[in-house]
Design an enzyme around this catalytic site. Structure first.
Site, PDB file in Angstrom:
ATOM      1  N   GLU A 234      -1.346  -9.172 -12.538  1.00 51.22           N
ATOM      2  CA  GLU A 234      -0.434  -8.446 -13.206  1.00 51.22           C
ATOM      3  C   GLU A 234       1.168  -8.689 -14.259  1.00 51.22           C
ATOM      4  OE1 GLU A 234       0.768  -6.473  -9.114  1.00 51.22           O
ATOM      5  OE2 GLU A 234      -0.824  -5.595  -8.987  1.00 51.22           O
ATOM      6  N   GLU A 343      -8.053  -5.472  -6.792  1.00 54.92           N
ATOM      7  CA  GLU A 343      -7.252  -5.135  -5.146  1.00 54.92           C
ATOM      8  C   GLU A 343      -7.248  -3.760  -5.693  1.00 54.92           C
ATOM      9  OE1 GLU A 343      -2.694  -6.588  -5.488  1.00 54.92           O
ATOM     10  OE2 GLU A 343      -3.451  -8.604  -6.708  1.00 54.92           O
TER      11      GLU A 343
END
Length: 425
Positions: A234, A343
């Site tokens: 991320e 995720e």
């Protein structure tokens, strides 16, 4: 050379000559002595680093194991005497290295046990993703200015050994990058006021870390089922704020791993998959500056909780899950493939998450349906999925796979979801 010495050398050769395929890519793999390695999980030289098991990755993240996130494990964080601090960096700095090392080693020893691994397998899961911080390689930590717990590697080696023994596929994820890839995010290991990752010397440290990880994977038996290393989790979702990520870090980190594998004599079909966040994440196309993409892979994170384009309505959530094809653009699919949804969760926007219509206690049927819809889409459109996370202390099954199974929201085997959930939706 004695027979024992010859056998030891031969087995050591086999440990290196194992395949790093992803689940479902092959149905028969044979070692150089002709032994069938299909779905093997033994600790001897005929072991594998890939898991055929099922056609898709079905897994969980081991969140807050080696990178603590206080929001999801507050009781554990408090028990470590870290409760007043927002990140690992801050806690270690204030406790002092010795006391912090003891606290974190106790945590690493107990947060995820061999019993957890057994339970995951019993629940029909075949994959774990392990978030790591670069400080695992202690030689690249700036001793005079960076404060992180020490001594984690033996605990990592133990848990990947358990998972390998159980036949699970393993992804190692650089969750915390040097300098922090996002500001004020404990998942980077520090509550940094600004993101300091996006500069050359930090890329060099990250490159050193992933290169070292690749050598560990190829040379230590406990890591034999590790098939993938993710370069960074991320990054900032703005290419203007991430100079050098696409044209410096990704291609150079890729080259570093491949160079170390070449030095070890790893053949092309036995290389690790190297993973980057995909174009949909918003940090640019990770494929754009690669000169080779052999065994590349891509990570897609899907949190409807923070997607303002989806109306906060149960029907809209089911429709979105069923029809939001994460690989609908042909050109994107060609360049960012294979993709894994690394995720996702069952959590909903903060302003409604405890309201009657969304409260976890009174809406289990909806959350079961939403889980099924997401699984159907991810297995239809990508190479599989990894739930965030296995374990939390939130008292909210929407973030914890183990709790969701205990509450009857997620079935005790994902094969048992309602595969007709999206029919007619």
């Amino acid at each position: 050379m004695s027979f024992k010495a010859y056998l030891a050398l031969f087995l050591a050769f086999l440990v290196i000559q194992v395949r790093a395929w992803m689940p479902g890519e092959h149905q028969e793999i044979y070692s150089v002595n002709g032994k069938d390695l299909f779905n093997k999980s033994q600790t001897d030289g005929d072991s594998k680093r890939w898991l055929p098991g099922t056609p898709k990755i079905r897994g969980v993240n081991l969140g807050s194991l080696f990178v603590m996130e206080p929001w999801m494990a507050s009781a554990e964080w408090n028990s470590m005497s870290c409760g007043a601090w927002p990140s690992e960096f801050d806690c270690v700095m204030h406790l002092g290295q010795g006391q912090a090392n003891q606290a974190f080693q106790k945590h690493w020893n107990s947060w995820i046990t061999q019993g957890d691994i057994t339970q995951m397998v019993n629940y029909g899961l075949n994959t774990i993703r392990i978030p790591l911080g670069y400080w695992l390689l202690e030689t690249i930590v700036y001793a005079n200015s960076e404060h992180f717990p020490q001594g984690a590697f033996p605990y990592l080696e133990r848990i990947v050994g358990w998972a390998s023994d159980a036949g699970m596929y393993i992804i190692l994820d650089v969750h915390g990058a040097p300098g922090a890839q996002q500001p004020q995010q404990p998942f980077t290991g520090q509550y940094a006021p600004s993101a300091g990752f996006y500069q050359g010397h930090q890329y060099d440290r990250a490159k050193e870390f992933v290169g070292w990880l690749s050598e560990v994977v190829h040379t230590r038996g406990a890591f034999r089922n590790v098939g993938m290393i993710e370069l960074v989790n991320e990054p900032i979702q703005n290419t203007g704020a991430t100079p050098g990520l696409l044209d410096n870090y990704y291609p150079n980190a890729y080259a570093e791993i491949r160079a170390r594998e070449a030095k070890l004599g790893i053949s092309s079909n036995n290389l690790l998959h190297i993973q980057a966040m995909n174009t949909l994440w918003g940090s640019g196309d990770p494929h754009s500056h690669l000169t080779s993409d052999w065994f590349m892979a891509y990570d897609d994170h899907r949190y409807t909780k923070w997607d303002s384009s989806v109306p906060v309505d149960k029907g809209a959530y089911i429709r979105d899950a069923c029809h939001n094809n994460r690989l609908s653009n042909t050109d994107y699919q060609k360049s960012n493939w294979p993709t894994i949804v690394g995720e996702f969760s069952l959590s909903v926007p903060d302003f409604v998450q405890w309201n009657g219509d969304w409260h976890p206690d009174g809406n289990k049927a909806f959350y079961t349906q939403w889980f099924s819809a997401q699984i159907i889409a991810y297995e239809r459109d990508t190479n599989g999925w990894i739930f965030w996370s296995w374990k939390t202390q939130l008292g909210d099954y929407r973030w914890g796979y183990q709790d969701a199974v205990a509450q009857g929201v997620i079935p005790n085997n994902p094969q048992n979801i309602n595969w007709g959930t999206c029919n007619g939706v």
